[in-house]
Design a protein around this motif. Structure first.
Motif, PDB file in Angstrom:
ATOM      1  N   HIS A 315      51.472  37.707  34.905  1.00 57.72           N
ATOM      2  CA  HIS A 315      50.383  37.188  35.744  1.00 57.72           C
ATOM      3  C   HIS A 315      49.294  36.488  34.939  1.00 57.72           C
ATOM      4  CE1 HIS A 315      52.409  40.102  38.255  1.00 57.72           C
ATOM      5  NE2 HIS A 315      51.940  41.101  37.532  1.00 57.72           N
ATOM      6  N   VAL A 397      52.492  45.948  40.403  1.00 54.24           N
ATOM      7  CA  VAL A 397      51.697  44.752  40.675  1.00 54.24           C
ATOM      8  C   VAL A 397      52.569  43.544  40.363  1.00 54.24           C
ATOM      9  CG1 VAL A 397      49.610  43.452  40.125  1.00 54.24           C
ATOM     10  CG2 VAL A 397      49.575  45.961  40.067  1.00 54.24           C
ATOM     11  N   THR A 398      52.802  42.701  41.343  1.00 55.73           N
ATOM     12  CA  THR A 398      53.659  41.543  41.158  1.00 55.73           C
ATOM     13  C   THR A 398      53.155  40.406  42.036  1.00 55.73           C
ATOM     14  OG1 THR A 398      55.961  40.785  41.191  1.00 55.73           O
ATOM     15  CG2 THR A 398      55.294  42.321  42.939  1.00 55.73           C
ATOM     16  N   GLN A 399      53.951  39.375  42.164  1.00 53.66           N
ATOM     17  CA  GLN A 399      53.614  38.255  43.037  1.00 53.66           C
ATOM     18  C   GLN A 399      54.437  38.342  44.310  1.00 53.66           C
ATOM     19  OE1 GLN A 399      53.797  34.491  40.974  1.00 53.66           O
ATOM     20  NE2 GLN A 399      52.846  35.335  39.128  1.00 53.66           N
ATOM     21  N   GLU A 422      45.385  37.310  47.734  1.00 50.53           N
ATOM     22  CA  GLU A 422      45.442  36.031  47.036  1.00 50.53           C
ATOM     23  C   GLU A 422      46.746  35.863  46.255  1.00 50.53           C
ATOM     24  OE1 GLU A 422      41.983  35.755  44.637  1.00 50.53           O
ATOM     25  OE2 GLU A 422      40.596  35.704  46.344  1.00 50.53           O
ATOM     26  N   THR A 424      48.728  38.097  45.082  1.00 47.00           N
ATOM     27  CA  THR A 424      49.115  39.266  44.288  1.00 47.00           C
ATOM     28  C   THR A 424      49.549  40.389  45.228  1.00 47.00           C
ATOM     29  OG1 THR A 424      47.596  38.712  42.496  1.00 47.00           O
ATOM     30  CG2 THR A 424      48.339  40.990  42.630  1.00 47.00           C
ATOM     31  N   VAL A 426      50.694  44.326  45.656  1.00 46.68           N
ATOM     32  CA  VAL A 426      50.714  45.672  45.095  1.00 46.68           C
ATOM     33  C   VAL A 426      51.581  46.534  46.005  1.00 46.68           C
ATOM     34  CG1 VAL A 426      49.374  47.688  44.406  1.00 46.68           C
ATOM     35  CG2 VAL A 426      48.414  45.385  44.124  1.00 46.68           C
TER      36      VAL A 426
END
Length: 450
Positions: A315, A397-399, A422, A424, A426
Motif C-alpha cells: 500500500h 488490510v488490503t485493497q 477510500e 482500503t 479491512v
C-alpha cells in the motif's frame, strides 16, 4: 539472576534437550524472581495469551482423581459423591493490606464468614503494605461489589476483582516453567509469554531508532511506573507493557525482567520444523518459519514480483518495500511463515503481526506462484497460530480490488466483518470458539516432514 540465565543459555547452546534443561534451570530463576505462588493467577486474551500446555484436560483420564477435583472446583459438584453442592463461582482478587501481624488473618476470617474459600494466595510486598492476590471460590450469589465490600470492611484497600475459571486452578510454577521453555525455543514467544505472565495487558515492541520515550530513556534494569513497565529489548529496542486496570507490583516487574533476560541470553532462534506439502496441481513446497536471516531471500522474491503485486501488499511506493522486511521478519513483532520451492527459493511469505491488542495477518505470493493455493495454506496456518494463542480475531488490510486476499479470507470458513474506506479494505475474522475448528481448512496435502 544473571548467573542462572547464563547457565540456561549455555545449556541450550550445547544440547538439543532444550525443554528439559530449561525446566530445571528456570526453577531457580523463578525462585530468584520471587514467584512463590501455588496456583495460576490468570489467562488473558490475545496475542497475545497462549496455552502453555499445562491446562487441565477437558475430561479426566480414568483413575485421574486430580482432574475430577479440578472440575468439581469449577462446577460446584462434589467429586466424591457426584452430588450437587451449593452453586459457587471462582474469583481472582487483589487487595492491599497493612503489613502488620494479624491483618491478613482478619481478612481471611471475614471471607470465611461469607463462606468464601481461599484456594490460593500470593503476596506482593510493597514499600508500605502488601498486595495480597487470591484465587477464591465464593457462593454463586455473592456479587463483585459485595465481595469488595467484605474485603474493605476487613481492612483491605484498592481492591480489584475479576471472575476466574477452571484454567486458573493450574499449578503456577508449572505454567511459568512452560512459558520459559517455549520462550527458549522460539524468540517470537516472548510477547505472548509476557502477556500470559502479566494478564490482560498491551505489549508494544519499539525499535531503538524511534524518538523520545524509548530505549535511550530507560535504564538497563528497566523501569516500573504504576501501570506501565518498560524493559530493554534484547535486540536494542524497548518492550513496553501497559495494564491500565491494575498497577504492576515489583514482584511482577522482576518476573518479566527475568523472562526478557533469558530471551536475551539465548539470542535469535526459531523452531526448525518444516512441512512438505503437495499443492492441488501436484507441485511440492515446503512451509517453514522465517526470520531476519531470510531478508536476502525475501528481497530476491520482491525483485521477481510485479509492481501491482507489491502495491497490493504494501500500500505504498514500490521502491520502499525492502525497508519493511527487517520489521516484518523480526520475531519480536510476530511470526512469519515462508513457502519455498524444492530449490530453496522463497515464493511466498505470510505474517502474523502483534499490533498492540490486535493481531494482523498479511500475505505476499510471487506472481508466478499465485492461484495455486499457497496463500490460502499460509493464511490457514497463521490463523491457526492465532487461535492457539486465544486471539479473539485477526484482521487483514488490503485493497478492495485484491480478490485473491478476499478469497483467502473467505476460505477460512470463519465469520468475517468488512470495512471499506477510500479503497482500503479491512477484513476481520472472528475466532469465536465455535468457529476455531475451521481455522485451518485443508489445502495442500501433507506428504512428510524434514
Amino acid at each position: 539472576m544473571s548467573d542462572v540465565t547464563n547457565a540456561v543459555a549455555r545449556l541450550v547452546e550445547h544440547g538439543p534437550a532444550v525443554p528439559v534443561m530449561v525446566l530445571a534451570s528456570v526453577a531457580a530463576l523463578i525462585t530468584t524472581a520471587g514467584f512463590h505462588a501455588w496456583w495460576s493467577r490468570r489467562h488473558g486474551h490475545a496475542p497475545p495469551v497462549d496455552d502453555t500446555g499445562a491446562r487441565p484436560p477437558a475430561s479426566a483420564a480414568p483413575g485421574n482423581g486430580a482432574g475430577i477435583v479440578e472440575a468439581a472446583a469449577a462446577t460446584g459438584t462434589d467429586a466424591g459423591s457426584g452430588s450437587k453442592v451449593a452453586e459457587s463461582a471462582l474469583w481472582r482478587m487483589r487487595t492491599t493490606v497493612r503489613d502488620t501481624p494479624g491483618s491478613l488473618a482478619v481478612l481471611c476470617a471475614a471471607l470465611a464468614e461469607r463462606q468464601v474459600d481461599i484456594l490460593s494466595l500470593q503476596t506482593h510486598p510493597l514499600a508500605e503494605g502488601t498486595v495480597d492476590e487470591f484465587l477464591l471460590r465464593a457462593p454463586g450469589g455473592l456479587t463483585a461489589s459485595e465481595l469488595a465490600g467484605v474485603v474493605s470492611a476487613a481492612g483491605g484497600a484498592d481492591t480489584w476483582t475479576e471472575r476466574a475459571d477452571a484454567h486458573d486452578l493450574v499449578d503456577a510454577p508449572t505454567r511459568v516453567l512452560g512459558l520459559a521453555a517455549r520462550t527458549a525455543q522460539d524468540a517470537a514467544e516472548l510477547p505472548l509469554a509476557l502477556r500470559q505472565l502479566l494478564g490482560r495487558c498491551t505489549i508494544r515492541s519499539l525499535p531503538a531508532t524511534v524518538g523520545a520515550g524509548t530505549a535511550g530513556d530507560v535504564p538497563p534494569e528497566g523501569s516500573l511506573e504504576d501501570t506501565v513497565l518498560r524493559l530493554r529489548a534484547p535486540e536494542g529496542g524497548l518492550i513496553s507493557v501497559e495494564r491500565p486496570y491494575l498497577p504492576f507490583t515489583p514482584a511482577e516487574f522482576a518476573r518479566a525482567r527475568a523472562l526478557v533476560e533469558l530471551d536475551a541470553r539465548l539470542g535469535p532462534r526459531i523452531p526448525r520444523s518444516r512441512d512438505v506439502l503437495t499443492l492441488p496441481e501436484g507441485s511440492d513446497i515446503t512451509v517453514r518459519r522465517a526470520d531476519t536471516r531470510d531478508v536476502a531471500a525475501a528481497k530476491a522474491m520482491h525483485e521477481r514480483c510485479s509492481a501491482r503485486t507489491l502495491g497490493m501488499r504494501y500500500h505504498g511506493p514500490v521502491g520502499d518495500v525492502d525497508r519493511y522486511l527487517d520489521h516484518l521478519l523480526s520475531p519480536r513483532f510476530g511470526r512469519t511463515l515462508a513457502a519455498q520451492t524444492a530449490s530453496g527459493r522463497i515464493v511466498g511469505l505470510g505474517h502474523l503481526l502483534w499490533d498492540g491488542d490486535e493481531t494482523e495477518v498479511a500475505l505476499l505470493v510471487e506472481d508466478a506462484w499465485q492461484h495455486r493455493g499457497i496463500g490460502g495454506e499460509l493464511l490457514g496456518r497463521l490463523v491457526a497460530m492465532a487461535a492457539e494463542t486465544d486471539c479473539e480475531h485477526v484482521y487483514a488490510v488490503t485493497q478492495a480490488s485484491n480478490t485473491g486476499m478476499v478469497a483467502a479470507m473467505r476460505g477460512l470458513g470463519l465469520p468475517l466483518d468488512y470495512q471499506i474506506e477510500e479503497g482500503t479494505l479491512v477484513i476481520t475474522a472472528r475466532l469465536d470458539p465455535a468457529a476455531r475448528a475451521a481455522a485451518r481448512p485443508p489445502r495442500g496435502e501433507r506428504i512428510g516432514k524434514d
